[in-house]
Design a protein around this motif. Structure first.
Motif, PDB file in Angstrom:
ATOM      1  N   THR A  47      39.568  36.711  44.110  1.00 48.68           N
ATOM      2  CA  THR A  47      38.929  35.910  43.066  1.00 48.68           C
ATOM      3  C   THR A  47      38.975  36.644  41.730  1.00 48.68           C
ATOM      4  O   THR A  47      39.170  36.027  40.674  1.00 48.68           O
ATOM      5  N   GLU A  48      38.816  37.950  41.776  1.00 47.55           N
ATOM      6  CA  GLU A  48      38.891  38.757  40.560  1.00 47.55           C
ATOM      7  C   GLU A  48      40.263  38.643  39.909  1.00 47.55           C
ATOM      8  O   GLU A  48      40.377  38.544  38.672  1.00 47.55           O
ATOM      9  N   PHE A  49      41.313  38.638  40.722  1.00 47.80           N
ATOM     10  CA  PHE A  49      42.677  38.554  40.203  1.00 47.80           C
ATOM     11  C   PHE A  49      42.897  37.229  39.469  1.00 47.80           C
ATOM     12  O   PHE A  49      43.432  37.200  38.359  1.00 47.80           O
ATOM     13  N   VAL A  50      42.470  36.129  40.077  1.00 43.88           N
ATOM     14  CA  VAL A  50      42.632  34.823  39.438  1.00 43.88           C
ATOM     15  C   VAL A  50      41.765  34.734  38.183  1.00 43.88           C
ATOM     16  O   VAL A  50      42.189  34.184  37.160  1.00 43.88           O
ATOM     17  N   ALA A  51      40.566  35.290  38.247  1.00 46.43           N
ATOM     18  CA  ALA A  51      39.694  35.304  37.067  1.00 46.43           C
ATOM     19  C   ALA A  51      40.361  36.046  35.913  1.00 46.43           C
ATOM     20  O   ALA A  51      40.287  35.616  34.757  1.00 46.43           O
ATOM     21  N   ALA A  52      41.023  37.161  36.235  1.00 40.92           N
ATOM     22  CA  ALA A  52      41.713  37.934  35.199  1.00 40.92           C
ATOM     23  C   ALA A  52      42.858  37.125  34.573  1.00 40.92           C
ATOM     24  O   ALA A  52      43.088  37.194  33.354  1.00 40.92           O
ATOM     25  N   LEU A  53      43.565  36.357  35.394  1.00 46.06           N
ATOM     26  CA  LEU A  53      44.632  35.497  34.866  1.00 46.06           C
ATOM     27  C   LEU A  53      44.061  34.457  33.907  1.00 46.06           C
ATOM     28  O   LEU A  53      44.604  34.226  32.824  1.00 46.06           O
ATOM     29  N   ILE A  54      42.969  33.832  34.310  1.00 46.97           N
ATOM     30  CA  ILE A  54      42.344  32.810  33.464  1.00 46.97           C
ATOM     31  C   ILE A  54      41.866  33.420  32.150  1.00 46.97           C
ATOM     32  O   ILE A  54      42.046  32.852  31.073  1.00 46.97           O
ATOM     33  N   SER A  55      41.254  34.586  32.239  1.00 49.28           N
ATOM     34  CA  SER A  55      40.781  35.277  31.042  1.00 49.28           C
ATOM     35  C   SER A  55      41.932  35.580  30.086  1.00 49.28           C
ATOM     36  O   SER A  55      41.840  35.366  28.874  1.00 49.28           O
ATOM     37  N   GLN A  56      43.027  36.063  30.654  1.00 52.25           N
ATOM     38  CA  GLN A  56      44.188  36.413  29.847  1.00 52.25           C
ATOM     39  C   GLN A  56      44.765  35.199  29.131  1.00 52.25           C
ATOM     40  O   GLN A  56      45.146  35.274  27.957  1.00 52.25           O
ATOM     41  N   LYS A  57      44.788  34.060  29.823  1.00 50.31           N
ATOM     42  CA  LYS A  57      45.450  32.879  29.286  1.00 50.31           C
ATOM     43  C   LYS A  57      44.554  32.026  28.389  1.00 50.31           C
ATOM     44  O   LYS A  57      45.044  31.196  27.621  1.00 50.31           O
ATOM     45  N   THR A  58      43.250  32.218  28.484  1.00 49.85           N
ATOM     46  CA  THR A  58      42.321  31.439  27.652  1.00 49.85           C
ATOM     47  C   THR A  58      41.637  32.283  26.590  1.00 49.85           C
ATOM     48  O   THR A  58      40.977  31.736  25.696  1.00 49.85           O
ATOM     49  N   GLY A  59      41.760  33.610  26.695  1.00 55.91           N
ATOM     50  CA  GLY A  59      41.043  34.487  25.783  1.00 55.91           C
ATOM     51  C   GLY A  59      39.565  34.591  26.132  1.00 55.91           C
ATOM     52  O   GLY A  59      38.760  35.061  25.330  1.00 55.91           O
ATOM     53  N   GLY A  60      39.213  34.156  27.342  1.00 56.24           N
ATOM     54  CA  GLY A  60      37.815  34.170  27.754  1.00 56.24           C
ATOM     55  C   GLY A  60      37.309  35.540  28.157  1.00 56.24           C
ATOM     56  O   GLY A  60      38.082  36.416  28.547  1.00 56.24           O
ATOM     57  N   ASP A  61      36.002  35.712  28.075  1.00 61.65           N
ATOM     58  CA  ASP A  61      35.359  36.970  28.480  1.00 61.65           C
ATOM     59  C   ASP A  61      35.123  36.952  29.988  1.00 61.65           C
ATOM     60  O   ASP A  61      34.683  35.943  30.551  1.00 61.65           O
ATOM     61  N   LEU A  62      35.390  38.068  30.645  1.00 66.89           N
ATOM     62  CA  LEU A  62      35.169  38.186  32.079  1.00 66.89           C
ATOM     63  C   LEU A  62      33.734  38.588  32.378  1.00 66.89           C
ATOM     64  O   LEU A  62      33.150  39.427  31.683  1.00 66.89           O
ATOM     65  N   PHE A  63      33.165  37.984  33.419  1.00 65.09           N
ATOM     66  CA  PHE A  63      31.816  38.345  33.864  1.00 65.09           C
ATOM     67  C   PHE A  63      31.790  38.322  35.385  1.00 65.09           C
ATOM     68  O   PHE A  63      32.024  37.281  36.004  1.00 65.09           O
ATOM     69  N   ARG A  64      31.522  39.472  35.982  1.00 63.64           N
ATOM     70  CA  ARG A  64      31.459  39.539  37.442  1.00 63.64           C
ATOM     71  C   ARG A  64      30.020  39.306  37.912  1.00 63.64           C
ATOM     72  O   ARG A  64      29.086  39.972  37.457  1.00 63.64           O
ATOM     73  N   ILE A  65      29.851  38.361  38.795  1.00 66.09           N
ATOM     74  CA  ILE A  65      28.546  38.074  39.389  1.00 66.09           C
ATOM     75  C   ILE A  65      28.320  39.069  40.523  1.00 66.09           C
ATOM     76  O   ILE A  65      28.977  38.994  41.567  1.00 66.09           O
ATOM     77  N   LYS A  66      27.418  40.007  40.319  1.00 63.62           N
ATOM     78  CA  LYS A  66      27.147  41.039  41.320  1.00 63.62           C
ATOM     79  C   LYS A  66      25.760  40.837  41.912  1.00 63.62           C
ATOM     80  O   LYS A  66      24.837  40.402  41.224  1.00 63.62           O
ATOM     81  N   THR A  67      25.624  41.180  43.167  1.00 71.60           N
ATOM     82  CA  THR A  67      24.330  41.077  43.834  1.00 71.60           C
ATOM     83  C   THR A  67      23.669  42.447  43.909  1.00 71.60           C
ATOM     84  O   THR A  67      24.343  43.481  43.931  1.00 71.60           O
ATOM     85  N   ALA A  68      22.334  42.435  43.957  1.00 76.17           N
ATOM     86  CA  ALA A  68      21.599  43.692  44.052  1.00 76.17           C
ATOM     87  C   ALA A  68      21.903  44.401  45.370  1.00 76.17           C
ATOM     88  O   ALA A  68      21.920  45.629  45.439  1.00 76.17           O
ATOM     89  N   ARG A  69      22.171  43.598  46.397  1.00 79.07           N
ATOM     90  CA  ARG A  69      22.480  44.158  47.705  1.00 79.07           C
ATOM     91  C   ARG A  69      23.958  43.938  48.011  1.00 79.07           C
ATOM     92  O   ARG A  69      24.452  42.826  47.948  1.00 79.07           O
ATOM     93  N   ALA A  70      24.657  45.029  48.343  1.00 79.48           N
ATOM     94  CA  ALA A  70      26.096  44.936  48.606  1.00 79.48           C
ATOM     95  C   ALA A  70      26.371  44.244  49.935  1.00 79.48           C
ATOM     96  O   ALA A  70      25.577  44.323  50.877  1.00 79.48           O
ATOM     97  N   TYR A  71      27.508  43.570  49.993  1.00 81.01           N
ATOM     98  CA  TYR A  71      27.938  42.922  51.231  1.00 81.01           C
ATOM     99  C   TYR A  71      28.757  43.900  52.073  1.00 81.01           C
ATOM    100  O   TYR A  71      29.388  44.818  51.533  1.00 81.01           O
ATOM    101  N   PRO A  72      28.790  43.698  53.387  1.00 78.71           N
ATOM    102  CA  PRO A  72      29.594  44.571  54.248  1.00 78.71           C
ATOM    103  C   PRO A  72      31.067  44.508  53.880  1.00 78.71           C
ATOM    104  O   PRO A  72      31.556  43.465  53.417  1.00 78.71           O
ATOM    105  N   GLY A  73      31.772  45.604  54.098  1.00 77.77           N
ATOM    106  CA  GLY A  73      33.193  45.627  53.790  1.00 77.77           C
ATOM    107  C   GLY A  73      34.066  45.257  54.976  1.00 77.77           C
ATOM    108  O   GLY A  73      35.264  45.027  54.814  1.00 77.77           O
ATOM    109  N   THR A  74      33.487  45.183  56.174  1.00 79.13           N
ATOM    110  CA  THR A  74      34.260  44.848  57.364  1.00 79.13           C
ATOM    111  C   THR A  74      34.198  43.356  57.638  1.00 79.13           C
ATOM    112  O   THR A  74      33.188  42.705  57.357  1.00 79.13           O
ATOM    113  N   HIS A  75      35.274  42.821  58.201  1.00 80.17           N
ATOM    114  CA  HIS A  75      35.437  41.373  58.304  1.00 80.17           C
ATOM    115  C   HIS A  75      34.324  40.690  59.102  1.00 80.17           C
ATOM    116  O   HIS A  75      33.689  39.764  58.611  1.00 80.17           O
ATOM    117  N   LYS A  76      34.093  41.122  60.322  1.00 81.92           N
ATOM    118  CA  LYS A  76      33.107  40.451  61.159  1.00 81.92           C
ATOM    119  C   LYS A  76      31.708  40.537  60.558  1.00 81.92           C
ATOM    120  O   LYS A  76      30.954  39.560  60.540  1.00 81.92           O
TER     121      LYS A  76
END
Length: 233
Positions: A88-117
């Motif tokens: 999602t970050e990659f596509v967001a960066a493409l959109i930002s580049q092509k529209t001149g828009g500012d990027l903003f990452r929605i982050k949570t106070a609690r991190a999500y697990p990095g493993t799939h299950k």
């Protein structure tokens, strides 16, 4: 006997497809998988439109896995020009580049697990509880923006719960909202209708759903979509 074995194989394969549609899956590199053709609703001809007015914000939520699932199993990460991105970050960066828009990452106070299950389980638990995770980032100058792109992966046939937190936190009345999502086969599910129902005071434009297997090759699709929305390149 062969018929029984074949039936079981089909059932197992179908179950696997359902499971992997819920969340983006990881890959250490972009494997340059050929783009999956977009559906008719994405490629249908549209007359040129007047571009949305106002400064552009590209807000996105991403939670790429980090447990090293091999590339043949799917991908939730992309390497471009030596930099590692969540899908999602990659596509967001493409959109930002092509529209001149500012990027903003929605982050949570609690991190999500990095493993799939564990990530699947955490996402399912939040969805069932209709949780509203606390956000760790905020848009301090939302009034400056007239156009807000909102990006997310499709989790359990829905938006991730942090997106609900984001939509609850701000008043988007009078703004133009444009969603985009990364999916494993479920496209937007009901996300566009949900956003429209939650943000009745905003104008919702046609979003773009990209297969997680096509993210690395998504630039042309993103460019064409933005052009149809009135963002001339």
């Amino acid at each position: 006997m062969k018929k029984t074995i074949l039936s079981l194989s089909v059932i197992v394969a179908a179950a696997a497809c359902v499971i992997y549609a819920y969340a983006d899956r990881p890959s250490a590199t972009n494997t340059a998988t050929p783009s999956v053709p977009l559906s008719a609703e994405e490629t249908s001809a549209q007359s040129p439109v007047t571009p949305p007015k106002g400064k552009v914000l590209v807000a996105y939520f991403t939670s790429p896995e980090t447990d090293g699932v091999d590339t043949s199993s799917g991908a939730s990460r992309v390497v471009s020009n030596g930099k590692l991105y969540g899908n999602t970050e990659f596509v967001a960066a493409l959109i930002s580049q092509k529209t001149g828009g500012d990027l903003f990452r929605i982050k949570t106070a609690r991190a999500y697990p990095g493993t799939h299950k564990e990530l699947l389980d955490a996402a399912k638990k939040e969805a069932e509880a209709k949780a509203r995770p606390e956000l760790a980032t905020c848009v301090e100058n939302l009034d400056d923006y007239g156009v807000v792109f909102i990006g997310f992966p499709n989790w359990w046939y829905d938006m991730p719960m942090p997106i609900y937190s984001f939509l609850d936190e701000y008043d988007f009345s009078g703004k133009t909202l444009i969603p985009f999502c990364i999916h494993g086969g479920s496209r937007f599910s009901q996300a566009e209708k949900t956003i429209a129902s939650l943000e009745k005071g905003a104008t919702l434009l046609k979003g773009l759903a990209i297969s997680r297997n096509s993210v690395g090759d998504a630039e042309e699709s993103v460019t064409n979509w933005l052009r149809r929305l009135g963002f001339d390149q």
